[in-house]
Design an enzyme around this catalytic site. Structure first.
Site, PDB file in Angstrom:
ATOM      1  CG  HIS A 127       6.336  31.040 -16.124  1.00  0.00           C
ATOM      2  ND1 HIS A 127       6.080  32.603 -16.252  1.00  0.00           N
ATOM      3  CD2 HIS A 127       5.351  30.508 -16.528  1.00  0.00           C
ATOM      4  CE1 HIS A 127       4.861  32.628 -16.806  1.00  0.00           C
ATOM      5  NE2 HIS A 127       4.296  31.283 -16.839  1.00  0.00           N
ATOM      6  CD  GLU A 128       5.250  26.286 -16.984  1.00  0.00           C
ATOM      7  OE1 GLU A 128       4.432  26.076 -16.297  1.00  0.00           O
ATOM      8  OE2 GLU A 128       5.253  27.168 -17.760  1.00  0.00           O
ATOM      9  CG  HIS A 131       1.992  28.670 -13.686  1.00  0.00           C
ATOM     10  ND1 HIS A 131       1.149  29.847 -13.440  1.00  0.00           N
ATOM     11  CD2 HIS A 131       2.573  28.732 -14.956  1.00  0.00           C
ATOM     12  CE1 HIS A 131       1.225  30.610 -14.520  1.00  0.00           C
ATOM     13  NE2 HIS A 131       1.940  30.001 -15.430  1.00  0.00           N
ATOM     14  CB  CYS A 138       2.775  38.837 -13.547  1.00  0.00           C
ATOM     15  SG  CYS A 138       3.366  40.603 -12.510  1.00  0.00           S
ATOM     16  CB  CYS A 143       7.130  39.826 -13.372  1.00  0.00           C
ATOM     17  SG  CYS A 143       6.584  38.608 -12.350  1.00  0.00           S
ATOM     18  CB  CYS A 162       7.134  41.948 -10.160  1.00  0.00           C
ATOM     19  SG  CYS A 162       5.457  41.479  -9.814  1.00  0.00           S
ATOM     20  CB  CYS A 165       4.813  37.654  -8.297  1.00  0.00           C
ATOM     21  SG  CYS A 165       3.581  38.140  -9.764  1.00  0.00           S
TER      22      CYS A 165
END
Ligand code: ZN
Ligand code: ZN
Length: 177
Positions: A127-128, A131, A138, A143, A162, A165
């Site tokens: 996740h990070e 970014h 999202c 996702c 997903c 993304c």
């Protein structure tokens, strides 16, 4: 190349569990970096927490445009205005940091669950890093870029992007490949 850096007392076993899955998700080389001592000023004694932005700026800057640095901290992390954060990222400096402390079941008084712990750590790391490539949050709850308000949100989502993304990620990385 993604460099994964343990901060402070963070155990290397956490890094070693993440290197391979990160490499397969991002299709990039992922290496464990040298341990970073948390810089002076990053520990806020009155809160008993580290300030995420301090740690971010202390991480080794990535070399090339396509490179990233991810710091992993086994201590509590916060950002001004928030009680705590699971992680923080900077698109401009291409660095991210996550805290794994609140990902353990023991933190909430439940019996340890190592599998769940590593799954959560991988999701936070992806996740990070997402970014740092410019991806936002999202709406798809499965996702990895879905915003986790609580750990049950984290547990509901997967560790992968997903299709939408994934397409964005490919586009944003394309000029540097
Ligand atoms: Zn986020
Ligand atoms: Zn998505």
């Amino acid at each position: 190349m993604i460099l994964v850096v343990p901060i402070g007392i963070t155990g290397r076993y956490i890094l070693h569990a993440l290197l391979e899955p990160l490499s397969s998700i991002f299709g990039d080389e992922v290496k464990a970096g040298e341990r970073l001592q948390a810089p002076d000023g990053s520990w806020i004694a009155s809160r008993r927490q580290y300030m995420a932005s301090f740690l971010l700026s202390a991480l080794p800057p990535p070399r090339g445009r396509s490179d990233r640095t991810l710091g992993i901290l086994d201590a509590d992390l916060f950002a001004p205005g928030l009680n705590f954060v699971f992680g923080q990222a900077s698109v401009d400096s291409r660095r991210a940091v996550i805290s794994v402390t609140r990902l353990r079941e023991e933190y909430y008084g439940a019996p340890p669950n190592e599998t769940l712990f590593f799954e959560r750590a991988l999701k936070e790391a992806v996740h990070e890093l997402g970014h740092t490539y410019g991806l936002g949050h999202c709406p798809d709850p499965r996702c990895v870029m879905h915003f986790s308000n609580t750990l049950s949100d984290t547990d509901r989502k997967g560790s992968h992007f997903c299709p939408t993304c994934e397409v964005h990620l490919t586009h944003m990385r394309a000029p540097f490949r």
